[in-house]
Scaffold this motif. Structure first.
Motif, short mmCIF file in Angstrom:
data_model
loop_
_atom_site.label_atom_id
_atom_site.label_comp_id
_atom_site.label_asym_id
_atom_site.label_seq_id
_atom_site.Cartn_x
_atom_site.Cartn_y
_atom_site.Cartn_z
N ALA A 122 0.79 -1.09 0.07
CA ALA A 122 -0.14 0.10 -0.15
C ALA A 122 0.85 1.28 -0.04
N PHE A 123 2.13 1.22 0.71
CA PHE A 123 2.86 2.45 0.60
C PHE A 123 3.43 2.55 -0.80
N ALA A 124 3.57 1.46 -1.45
CA ALA A 124 4.17 2.09 -3.02
C ALA A 124 2.95 2.40 -3.78
N ALA A 125 1.68 1.92 -3.41
CA ALA A 125 0.66 2.33 -4.06
C ALA A 125 0.29 4.00 -3.60
N GLY A 126 0.24 4.21 -2.54
CA GLY A 126 0.36 5.75 -2.32
C GLY A 126 1.05 6.44 -2.72
N ALA A 127 2.39 6.07 -2.92
CA ALA A 127 3.50 7.05 -3.74
C ALA A 127 3.11 7.04 -4.85
N MET A 128 2.56 5.99 -5.86
CA MET A 128 2.42 6.11 -7.20
C MET A 128 0.99 6.87 -7.34
N MET A 129 0.13 6.97 -6.46
CA MET A 129 -1.11 7.98 -6.56
C MET A 129 -0.54 9.31 -6.51
N TYR A 130 0.28 9.70 -5.40
CA TYR A 130 0.79 10.95 -5.24
C TYR A 130 1.27 11.49 -6.72
N VAL A 131 2.04 10.55 -7.33
CA VAL A 131 2.83 10.94 -8.64
C VAL A 131 1.78 11.40 -9.46
N VAL A 132 0.64 10.48 -9.64
CA VAL A 132 -0.56 10.72 -10.45
C VAL A 132 -1.36 11.89 -10.23
N THR A 133 -1.69 12.43 -9.10
CA THR A 133 -2.28 13.43 -8.72
C THR A 133 -1.83 14.85 -8.50
N GLU A 134 -0.18 14.79 -8.32
CA GLU A 134 0.48 15.97 -8.22
C GLU A 134 1.13 16.55 -9.40
N GLU A 135 1.34 15.49 -10.40
CA GLU A 135 2.26 15.67 -11.51
C GLU A 135 1.68 15.44 -12.67
N LEU A 136 1.16 14.28 -12.95
CA LEU A 136 0.51 13.85 -13.97
C LEU A 136 -0.72 14.23 -14.62
N ILE A 137 -1.61 14.24 -13.86
CA ILE A 137 -3.15 14.75 -13.96
C ILE A 137 -2.93 16.24 -14.19
N PRO A 138 -2.26 17.20 -13.44
CA PRO A 138 -2.31 18.55 -13.96
C PRO A 138 -1.86 18.76 -15.30
N GLN A 139 -0.72 17.90 -15.68
CA GLN A 139 -0.11 18.33 -16.93
C GLN A 139 -1.14 17.73 -18.19
N THR A 140 -2.12 16.86 -17.79
CA THR A 140 -3.17 16.44 -18.88
C THR A 140 -4.13 17.53 -19.13
N GLN A 141 -4.11 18.43 -18.17
CA GLN A 141 -5.30 19.64 -18.15
C GLN A 141 -4.68 20.95 -18.48
N GLN A 142 -3.60 21.21 -19.01
CA GLN A 142 -2.99 22.35 -19.38
C GLN A 142 -3.35 22.57 -20.70
N GLY A 143 -3.69 24.02 -21.05
CA GLY A 143 -4.17 24.49 -22.26
C GLY A 143 -5.46 24.16 -22.77
N ARG A 144 -5.64 24.18 -24.07
CA ARG A 144 -6.93 23.76 -24.71
C ARG A 144 -7.01 22.25 -24.98
N HIS A 145 -8.23 21.77 -25.36
CA HIS A 145 -8.51 20.27 -25.59
C HIS A 145 -7.82 19.43 -24.56
N THR A 146 -8.35 19.73 -23.28
CA THR A 146 -7.95 18.83 -22.28
C THR A 146 -8.44 17.42 -22.34
N ASN A 147 -9.52 17.22 -23.17
CA ASN A 147 -10.06 16.14 -23.20
C ASN A 147 -9.23 14.88 -23.87
N ILE A 148 -8.19 15.46 -24.55
CA ILE A 148 -7.04 14.56 -25.01
C ILE A 148 -6.47 13.68 -23.91
N GLY A 149 -6.13 14.49 -22.80
CA GLY A 149 -5.16 13.91 -21.53
C GLY A 149 -6.30 12.89 -20.85
N THR A 150 -7.73 13.28 -20.73
CA THR A 150 -8.65 12.56 -20.16
C THR A 150 -8.70 11.18 -20.90
#
Length: 270
Positions: free
Chosen positions: A224-252
């Protein structure tokens, strides 16, 4: 007769040990090799700063990591915790929170140290390197449980996690090398930076395998520790990058595609 039987047993044991060595090497090295393959994209692509491509790549990486956190880490953690004295939700919940908060504090500390250090390129490389650490830990702890004979962890789950992380490492390597080249770094140096970011994964995984005896009793918390660290990476770094600029549905769409890909791998191989 006795000598012959003993020789056969020794031979079988030697073959089994050899298989475990090859399995360990393949599982540990595959994610790093795929990071290197992704970083090599800097030599092939000319439009290194294409926003839509970057959003799609980040989305796929986020989806794969989310699915890996659930199917390959949290579910085995819960299943293993059901055999312990505590309520089955306690060890996974504690481990997940420790993983997310722990990586947050580590990145915060590293960011403060680098504010007086080299510059943007150095900060980017270190940030992605830190992101790769929980991925290596995740592969290592699942492999450690399998090698220790844990019945809740199968060869299929080990393979699915390693392959899933390896797949998402291809765009991750490109995410590092392409922006560096766009910002003026030479392509060979950008490729080297992307490659080095993945080198921490087999190191972290090897450490987890080496301390198998210590990890096994705490396997629900460590998974679960490894899962929590991976979820942090997703929410803190990766998801925000998918929502930058226009046409954010591509990231979704990328997130959904990556999640389904990892889910199919884990279920099909299981």
């Amino acid at each position: 007769m006795h000598t012959s039987c003993r020789s056969g047993i020794d031979r079988e044991k030697g073959e089994c040990d050899l298989e475990q060595i090859f399995l360990t090497a393949a599982v540990l090295l595959l994610p790093m090799l795929c990071t290197t393959a992704g970083a090599a994209g800097v030599f092939l692509l000319r439009k290194t700063g294409e926003p839509a491509t970057r959003r799609m790549l980040c989305g796929m990486a986020a989806g794969i990591m989310l699915a890996a956190s659930v199917w390959s880490l949290l579910l085995p953690a819960i299943e293993r915790a059901e055999q312990g004295p505590l309520p089955a939700w306690v060890p996974p919940a504690v481990g997940l929170l420790l993983g997310a908060v722990g990586l947050l504090r580590l990145e915060t500390l590293a960011g403060r140290l680098l504010n007086t250090g080299p510059g943007r390129c150095g900060r980017m490389v270190l940030a992605v390197t830190l992101h790769n650490l929980p991925e290596g830990m995740a592969v290592g702890v699942v492999l450690a449980g399998f090698l220790a004979g844990d019945p809740t962890i199968t060869l299929a789950s080990v393979t699915a996690l390693s392959v899933g992380i390896a797949i998402q490492n291809v765009p991750e390597g490109a995410i590092v090398s392409l922006p560096l080249a766009t910002n003026g770094l030479s392509r060979p140096r950008a490729f080297l930076a992307g490659t080095l970011c993945g080198a921490v994964e087999p190191l972290g995984a090897a450490i987890m395998v080496a301390i198998t005896g210590l990890v096994t009793p705490l396997l629900p918390v460590v998974l679960a520790f490894a899962a929590g660290a991976m979820m942090y990476v997703v929410t803190e770094e990766l998801i925000p990058q998918t929502q930058q600029g226009r046409h954010t549905n591509i990231g979704t769409i990328g997130v959904a595609f990556g999640f389904v890909l990892m889910m199919v791998l884990d279920v099909a191989l299981g």
